[in-house]
Scaffold this active site. Structure first.
Site, PDB file in Angstrom:
ATOM      1  N   ARG A   1     -63.528 -43.249 -24.155  1.00  0.00           N
ATOM      2  CA  ARG A   1     -62.275 -43.319 -24.917  1.00  0.00           C
ATOM      3  C   ARG A   1     -62.159 -44.700 -25.536  1.00  0.00           C
ATOM      4  O   ARG A   1     -62.961 -45.580 -25.263  1.00  0.00           O
ATOM      5  CB  ARG A   1     -61.095 -43.099 -23.969  1.00  0.00           C
ATOM      6  CG  ARG A   1     -61.168 -44.046 -22.785  1.00  0.00           C
ATOM      7  CD  ARG A   1     -59.918 -44.064 -21.967  1.00  0.00           C
ATOM      8  NE  ARG A   1     -60.167 -44.431 -20.577  1.00  0.00           N
ATOM      9  CZ  ARG A   1     -60.247 -45.670 -20.110  1.00  0.00           C
ATOM     10  NH1 ARG A   1     -60.115 -46.685 -20.912  1.00  0.00           N
ATOM     11  NH2 ARG A   1     -60.475 -45.916 -18.834  1.00  0.00           N
TER      12      ARG A   1
ATOM     13  N   GLU B   1     -70.883 -47.998  -2.167  1.00  0.00           N
ATOM     14  CA  GLU B   1     -71.648 -48.766  -3.134  1.00  0.00           C
ATOM     15  C   GLU B   1     -71.652 -50.208  -2.680  1.00  0.00           C
ATOM     16  O   GLU B   1     -70.661 -50.690  -2.104  1.00  0.00           O
ATOM     17  CB  GLU B   1     -70.972 -48.643  -4.496  1.00  0.00           C
ATOM     18  CG  GLU B   1     -71.732 -49.237  -5.641  1.00  0.00           C
ATOM     19  CD  GLU B   1     -70.943 -49.061  -6.943  1.00  0.00           C
ATOM     20  OE1 GLU B   1     -71.120 -48.021  -7.604  1.00  0.00           O
ATOM     21  OE2 GLU B   1     -70.132 -49.947  -7.257  1.00  0.00           O
TER      22      GLU B   1
ATOM     23  N   LYS C   1     -68.466 -39.888 -11.360  1.00  0.00           N
ATOM     24  CA  LYS C   1     -69.200 -41.093 -10.960  1.00  0.00           C
ATOM     25  C   LYS C   1     -70.642 -40.799 -10.578  1.00  0.00           C
ATOM     26  O   LYS C   1     -71.560 -41.530 -10.928  1.00  0.00           O
ATOM     27  CB  LYS C   1     -68.494 -41.740  -9.763  1.00  0.00           C
ATOM     28  CG  LYS C   1     -67.307 -42.531 -10.163  1.00  0.00           C
ATOM     29  CD  LYS C   1     -66.945 -43.508  -9.084  1.00  0.00           C
ATOM     30  CE  LYS C   1     -65.802 -44.354  -9.577  1.00  0.00           C
ATOM     31  NZ  LYS C   1     -64.618 -43.543  -9.964  1.00  0.00           N
TER      32      LYS C   1
END
Lengths: 499, 166, 535
Positions: free
Chosen positions: A300, A209, A118
């Site tokens: 992905r 955050e 992250k």
């Protein structure tokens, strides 16, 4: 000439079948791997070869890198498609395959590593001038400091304010996430979060955050070949429960073409900066004010990729395989255009009206919905045991229609057509969501399910419905059938009578 | 017998009244004339007081699933005999199948046991046999100490059903 | 088959008057039945609850298949005996469906006097087992009886049709291949122990169930041995040591569950292939019977009106409609089964007797069961009829009736007097089942004639003693004799003594016959016989 000699599908369930379809399109021989509990699943029968993998648990088997590489070598497999979950974002796996001379159908291990963390991914994006949400990474030592100090640290970040999301820096997938509304809550949460982070990830760093309670979750599908990058528009993934997506659609009802261009060019820019190769997804927070911030990039194929495929007419898995075989992208940005609207519903074995508790059972009867523009991706089979060993998602219903309104209607119809008996699934809940006026108006955000919890409750059955259900239940009941057959005449006709 | 079904925690009574051309049922006290035609083993058409309804049904033990009206209804078949004392023939009592000697006792009175737990080892005719708990519960009595001999039919162990908490 | 054309006017005063009368009788009947079934001292109910025992009818409801009937026998057995101490003769018997099998059930009623067997209890159980024997029915015994009622032991023990007959019937049932299952809910002591003992299968309930020849007190008195009920004959002992019982049940519910499983393993033999058609409800409402049966036993009614309210579609193929008109004969279907019906429309004359005898022969040769609807004052008497050989013709009827091989069923619809009772298959003539309507009466002669005869005897006695009773006294004597006679010949009196399978509501006649016929087809019948004589 074939792209690969043989491709191993390192996954199970619907995505394994999905990858198999792409391999069949490309006429590439396939190898399925399966744990004993999946031995009857369709992919095992339909793949050209199938090899059993063993481990203490089915999940452990699918995470066993060594075993999988051994199988590849034994069967002369020259590429592996990891699907989603399991080893799909495991850089070590990608690297081990590359070292063994086997292609990993996905981006390079370096890109997986870059985007998998992250903090590094966020920094990378910020360095390239793309918007990231205000955030702060702290470690356990912050707890020793005074409250003023903590507040000062938070205020020092531009745009940072409560509420905040607190999560383990090394974590992912919604695990261990919590939302705090005040400095008081933060103090108490921080301690727990840090110790959990240490416990689960061996890294006590905690990531704070800014939390946008009414933001949308928007993601952009990108395709890259290492040089060129194209985007395939956005997906609206705001309907979530427990930070997990339930309903996804493309395009987002919030977007016009200008907004689309704005966010998609950022996504493509990020992929381009990473020299991205393969299919990937850039996730954003999109605020009601129209700001958007980078959240993370998934390296992905995503669960919800079919909605993009349906509105852009592109086979993303085929594209992944082509790129992995070294082919340049067959399409440029100008070749792609948006057509209609697509909605995906995730059918999960859960009691959606009881806090989404997982349900178990057995597939006793299955009749899939069908029709033009209706796609049902699953690997369900008769007598399949539904256990808690794997993810509760059993199938995906994807519906394509010219307009959003028509797509909603058709999705609801298809959900009603689906007949899956033997395990409780969230069909009724999905219908409730799709038929909610706010959803129909496109007024959705990630808090939708919580906000409208009162509207998303189970319907009480009407008496007439109950009578039909109970009559059908009684007459279907094995015990009844046996007794009805056995009761001699005239006793059945005389019925319940006493003299 | 009284057929009973559980749906969303509510118990419903379905009482068959008679079966002539139609089947007469009392569903929660309301009398209905029902006809049933099976299209196949799972798909049926029910005619209820003259109105037709399509449905699908499947059963797994005492769980019944009915798909009707675009919904799946999960029902529990209530076994009227279900609250009949736990654990088959002899309840919690295990008696000696033949005369012998107790080799070892694994439990004491008051112990919690799960069904199938080994509670005692006996030996007779040069053959050692594990005695297992016939149902989950609490050990009420141990019939014989290690070294003690017993006759066929003697009580070896007595287990009180239920009351066992994980 | 043509439908009977009913001549009943349901709006007539007569119809309404009869209906009112009969409904009053029925209300009385249903009340008596309700009391016999459910009225128990609270003390007894509390005791059962404390013992974790179900009431016998709760057991029965749990045992029987849902949506199936139970034809109960002699619900008012012993209603006029023992000052009402043994309601329903302290037991329940009847035919029902368990696991799809047609079975005869005998259940002791421990909610009264510990389920003790009174003499009439024995009579009722023996009769039920005889029905099982005649109809080849398997039997389920729900055992919960304290055993024979000692103060009346001399009336229930040693004779031919007393207690020993129950066990002998059990043995004979087994010999002819009829399965028996005992569910032991309570104590089976002494003779009672043979009920599970002689059953092919038995289930015994932990704690409350016990089987022994002598209970602990008797053992103590006889041998000085101190022993508990459980040690002497409890569920554990009998299922693991003596092998007297087969299955151990933790509760009554479990016992019934095991019992049902056992029954579901029994073979279902094929029945006699009696002619059968799809059943059809009677065209005329059976409830109209209430307005057809007169309010006085002396008033005549047309038996065709009764037939029309019992048989399928009210269709009746009458035999010799213009000959021997006081006996209505003909073919019909009941719940689809072909039957030959004989019903009285007056006194039996020579021609009606011969007609009946001839018709029974026909049915016998045709393998058609017989249904007798009795409303008979007797065979015609008087010089003319004796000269015509009424005794001879009546004898023919009896001879053939007794000799037929087909099953017979009798309904006492009203009067049953004198030899007419015999000719129309009264109790002594082995009808497979015999049911009575509440208004019916059985006696050697009608109440009026009997009262006159008895009063005359009594008055003559008084006169011999030199007394000269006044007209008033004469009337009073007659009235007393009449009331006494009526009382002792009423359906309640005869049903109390198990002269029938019980009193039934007339509208239930069709179901009672349907089940009786169905049961009768388990035993084979029909064989070689003489040709039919045109008598």
């Amino acid at each position: 000439m074939a792209l690969f000699n043989k491709v191993l599908i390192a996954n199970r369930g619907e995505i394994a079948l999905r990858v198999l379809r792409a391999l069949q399109v490309l006429e590439i021989p396939s190898v399925a791997i399966f744990h004993d509990s999946d031995k009857n699943s369709p992919v095992v029968r339909q793949a050209d070869e199938a090899v059993e993998i063993s481990a203490d648990s089915p999940t452990a088997a699918h995470l066993d890198v060594e075993q999988i590489i051994t199988i590849c070598q034994r069967l002369s497999v020259d590429a592996v498609h990891p699907g989603y979950g399991f080893l799909s974002e495991n850089a070590g796996f990608a690297r081990a395959l590359t070292d063994a001379g086997i292609a990993f159908i996905g981006p390079s291990p370096e890109v997986i590593e870059l985007m998998g963390d992250k903090i590094t991914s966020r920094n990378f994006v910020a360095e390239h001038g793309f918007p990231v949400p205000p955030s702060l990474t702290v470690d356990a030592s912050l707890m020793e400091k005074s409250r003023d100090h903590i507040v000062a640290r938070i205020n020092a970040v531009d745009g940072m304010k409560f509420p905040l999301v607190v999560k383990a820096s090394a974590g992912g997938g919604g695990k261990g996430m919590s939302i705090v509304n005040s400095i008081d809550e933060l103090e108490s949460t921080l301690r727990v979060a840090a110790s959990e982070a240490e416990k689960y990830f061996g890294d006590n760093r905690v990531y704070l955050e800014r939390y946008f309670s009414s933001a949308r979750h928007i993601e952009v599908q990108v395709l890259g070949d290492g040089n060129a990058v194209v985007h395939l528009g956005e997906r609206e993934c705001s309907i979530q429960r427990r930070f997990q997506k339930v309903v996804e659609e493309a395009p987002s009802p919030a977007f016009d073409e200008a907004k689309r261009q704005a966010i998609c060019s950022v996504a493509a820019g990020i992929a381009k900066a990473a020299n991205y190769s393969s299919a990937g997804t850039v996730e954003f927070l999109y605020t009601p004010e129209g700001e958007f911030f980078f959240l993370e990039m998934n390296t992905r194929i995503q669960v919800e990729h079919p909605v993009t495929e349906m509105v852009y007419g592109v086979d993303l898995v085929v594209a992944q395989i082509r790129v992995a075989a070294g082919q340049p992208l067959a399409i440029g940005q100008d070749d792609i255009s948006l057509n209609g609207h697509a909605i995906e519903c995730r059918l999960c074995a859960e009691d959606a009206f009881n806090d989404f508790m997982p349900e178990t059972g057995k597939v006793l009867y299955l009749k899939e919905p069908a029709g033009e523009g209706v796609r049902f991706d699953s690997s369900l089979y008769l007598n399949q045991a539904i256990t808690t060993a794997f993810d509760p998602m059993l199938a995906k219903l994807v519906v394509h229609a010219p307009t959003r309104e028509q797509a909603i209607k058709k999705t609801v119809e298809s959900l009603r057509q689906l007949i899956l008996l033997g395990v409780k699934v969230n069909t009724d809940f999905l219908i409730k969501v799709l038929e909610h006026p706010a959803f129909k108006r496109g007024e959705i955000d990630t808090g939708f399910i919580t906000t409208f919890a009162d509207d998303l409750r189970a319907d009480t059955a009407a008496r007439e419905q109950l009578q039909v259900v109970l009559s059908a239940a009684y007459l279907s009941d094995r015990n009844t059938r046996l007794l009805l057959e056995a009761t001699p005449e005239p006793y059945a006709a005389i019925g319940r009578w006493r003299n | 017998m009284q057929p009973k079904y559980q749906l969303n925690k509510t118990t419903h009574l379905v009482t068959p009244v008679r079966r002539a051309d139609a089947i007469t049922l009392e569903v929660d006290g309301h009398r209905l004339d029902v006809r049933l035609h099976w299209h196949d083993g799972h798909h049926g058409e029910l005619t209820l007081n003259g109105a037709p309804y399509e449905f699908y049904a499947a059963q797994d033990g005492n769980k019944l699933f009915i798909h009707f009206g675009g919904r799946v209804w999960q029902l529990g078949v209530i076994d009227e005999f279900g609250d009949a004392g736990e654990g088959g023939a002899a309840g919690g009592r295990v008696r000696a199948p033949m005369p012998g000697v107790v080799v070892e006792v694994y439990v004491v009175e008051g112990d919690s046991v799960a069904e199938g737990d080994s509670v005692m080892l006996i030996e007779s005719m040069k053959l050692q046999t594990e005695i297992k708990a016939s149902l989950p519960g609490t050990v009420k009595a141990v019939g014989a100490e290690p070294g003690a001999s017993f006759d066929k039919g003697d009580l070896l162990i007595d287990i009180d059903a239920g009351e066992r908490r994980e | 088959m043509r439908r009977i054309q009913s001549k009943i006017n349901t709006n007539s005063d007569e119809f309404k008057q009869y209906k009112q009368h009969n409904q009053k009788l029925l209300a009385e009947f249903h009340q008596k039945q309700e009391d016999a079934r459910f009225k128990r001292p609270q003390r007894d109910l509390d005791r059962l609850k404390k013992q974790n025992k179900m009431l016998p009818r709760e057991r029965l409801d749990l045992l029987l298949d849902p949506g199936t009937p139970f034809l109960e026998f002699s619900s008012l057995g012993a209603n006029m005996a023992y000052d009402g101490a043994a309601p329903s003769a302290n037991c329940i018997t009847g035919i029902g469906i368990v696991g799809g099998r047609e079975v005869l059930i005998h259940a002791d009623d421990s909610s009264n006097k510990g389920g003790a067997w009174y003499p009439l209890s024995i009579k009722k159980i023996v009769r039920a087992l005889q029905i099982a024997l005649e109809n080849h029915l398997p039997v389920i015994h729900l055992c919960d009886s304290a055993g024979g009622f000692l103060p009346l032991q001399s009336d229930l023990f040693g004779d031919m049709y007393m207690a020993g007959r129950m066990y002998r019937h059990q043995a004979l049932l087994s010999k002819q291949g009829c399965k028996q299952l005992s569910l032991v809910f309570g104590h089976c002591t002494a003779g009672g122990a043979y009920i599970p003992g002689m059953s092919d299968y038995s289930v015994i309930v932990e704690g409350t169930g016990a089987v022994f020849l002598g209970g602990p007190p008797l053992v103590k008195a006889a041998t000085g041995e101190d022993v508990t009920v459980d040690e002497l004959g409890g569920a554990g002992m009998h299922t693991s040591i003596s092998g007297t019982c087969d299955y151990y049940a933790g509760s009554e519910r479990e016992a019934i569950a095991i019992g049902r499983e056992i029954v579901m393993q029994w073979e279902q033999k094929s029945k006699f292939p009696l002619q059968r058609e799809a059943p059809e409800d009677p065209y005329y409402d059976p409830a109209e019977l209430y307005g057809i049966i007169p309010d006085d036993i002396k008033k005549q009614f047309d038996m065709r009106e009764v037939i029309a309210r019992i048989v399928d579609g009210s269709r009746f193929a009458e035999y010799q409609p213009d000959y021997g008109e006081t006996l209505v004969c003909g073919f019909a279907n009941i719940w689809g089964y072909k039957v030959g019906i004989l019903g009285n429309n007056g006194v039996l004359f020579n021609d009606s007797s011969l007609k009946g005898a001839h018709f029974m022969s026909l049915c016998n040769q045709n393998n058609v069961p017989l249904v007798f609807l009795q409303n008979i004052t007797g065979y015609m008497i008087g010089e003319e009829y004796e000269r015509r050989g009424i005794t001879k013709d009546g004898s023919k009827m009896l001879m053939i009736q007794a000799g037929v091989d087909v099953p017979k069923f009798t309904i006492m619809t009203n009067g049953s007097f004198g030899a007419g009772n015999y000719g129309m298959c009264g109790r002594a003539w082995d009808a497979r089942t015999l049911f009575s309507w509440p208004n019916s009466q059985i006696a050697v002669m009608g109440s009026d004639q009997a009262a006159d005869t008895l009063a005359t005897i009594k008055i003559n006695q008084l006169k011999r003693q030199g007394e000269a009773p006044s007209d008033e006294q004469l009337a009073q004597i007659r009235a007393e004799v009449f009331a006494n006679y009526e009382h002792s010949t009423s359906a309640y009196a005869t049903s109390s003594e198990i002269w029938d399978e019980g009193i039934i509501d007339p509208v239930d006649t069709r179901n009672a016959l349907g089940i009786s016929i169905s049961a009768s087809l388990n035993s084979p019948f029909g064989g070689e016989s003489y040709g039919v004589l045109r008598l």
